[in-house]
Design a protein around this motif. Sequence first.
Motif, PDB file in Angstrom:
ATOM      1  N   CYS A  69     -53.037 -38.747  22.998  1.00  0.00           N
ATOM      2  CA  CYS A  69     -53.482 -39.070  21.636  1.00  0.00           C
ATOM      3  C   CYS A  69     -52.368 -39.495  20.706  1.00  0.00           C
ATOM      4  O   CYS A  69     -52.632 -40.023  19.623  1.00  0.00           O
ATOM      5  CB  CYS A  69     -54.212 -37.878  21.034  1.00  0.00           C
ATOM      6  SG  CYS A  69     -53.150 -36.430  20.745  1.00  0.00           S
ATOM      7  N   GLY A  72     -52.352 -39.067  16.658  1.00  0.00           N
ATOM      8  CA  GLY A  72     -53.734 -38.951  16.187  1.00  0.00           C
ATOM      9  C   GLY A  72     -54.263 -40.165  15.458  1.00  0.00           C
ATOM     10  O   GLY A  72     -55.159 -40.043  14.611  1.00  0.00           O
ATOM     11  N   PHE A  75     -58.096 -40.510  15.515  1.00  0.00           N
ATOM     12  CA  PHE A  75     -58.944 -39.372  15.150  1.00  0.00           C
ATOM     13  C   PHE A  75     -59.983 -39.723  14.087  1.00  0.00           C
ATOM     14  O   PHE A  75     -61.156 -39.363  14.209  1.00  0.00           O
ATOM     15  CB  PHE A  75     -58.084 -38.216  14.642  1.00  0.00           C
ATOM     16  CG  PHE A  75     -57.250 -37.540  15.691  1.00  0.00           C
ATOM     17  CD1 PHE A  75     -57.332 -37.903  17.027  1.00  0.00           C
ATOM     18  CD2 PHE A  75     -56.375 -36.516  15.340  1.00  0.00           C
ATOM     19  CE1 PHE A  75     -56.558 -37.272  17.991  1.00  0.00           C
ATOM     20  CE2 PHE A  75     -55.608 -35.880  16.292  1.00  0.00           C
ATOM     21  CZ  PHE A  75     -55.690 -36.258  17.613  1.00  0.00           C
ATOM     22  N   VAL A 113     -61.785 -31.059  15.320  1.00  0.00           N
ATOM     23  CA  VAL A 113     -60.786 -31.839  16.049  1.00  0.00           C
ATOM     24  C   VAL A 113     -59.647 -30.908  16.434  1.00  0.00           C
ATOM     25  O   VAL A 113     -59.141 -30.153  15.599  1.00  0.00           O
ATOM     26  CB  VAL A 113     -60.232 -33.003  15.200  1.00  0.00           C
ATOM     27  CG1 VAL A 113     -59.228 -33.827  16.005  1.00  0.00           C
ATOM     28  CG2 VAL A 113     -61.365 -33.881  14.685  1.00  0.00           C
TER      29      VAL A 113
END
Length: 230
Positions: A69, A72, A75, A113
């Motif tokens: 990821c 992020g 996200f 998350v």
Amino acid sequence: MATEQRDRTATGTSRSDGQYEAHLERSRTVWNRWSDYYGQSERDFEPIREAAIDRLTLEPVDRVLEVGCGPGVNFERIREEIGADGELVAVDYSPGMVANARERIEAHGWENVSVRQADATVVAFDKPFDAALASLSLSVMPDVRRAVENVYRSLVPGARLAVVDVRPAPSGPLRVLNPLIRRFFRWYANWNPDGDVAGSLEAVFDTCELADTHFAGTAYTALCAKRAAD
């Protein structure tokens, strides 16, 4: 792909244990170095990443896995699709990237998350996912095939995986620059020269297609799916 290949448990790597560990440690060093300087890549690839997320056709309450990821950058867009009742679980091996990703989560107050610092090749999860995203990450894994197999096992039947990644120029006059492109990928991202992302995706997933190409074919988007339950 034969069923026994698709369902096989990854019990070893295609590289020696020493090579595997050395690649992981180089990745930790490289991505810690870039963890505070990811803005340029974030901007350049943003339309490509968002188009890949669109291809997942996410629904509210979906449970999504993001492999590699980084800080992020995906996200917010994923959470827009899954809403407050969905769940996003992200994995990255770099402590610096994980720290930045967690700061992003805290700044937005996203309670659904989470980020784990782990090797995506072997990490296990308690529950399967409805979809997965791997953005500029699979080609830097120490064992690409095992990473793809692990994602496959982590998905529910019928789930999709969207992949954005890079490669040397596949055709055209730019191929003359491939030695330089390979060196750059290796220096910048600890790119795995022995990995075969496209081949691994096609071998492991039940369906897989090249959905789009970018930058003269040196970047691409692939969309793969796990067979739906009978």
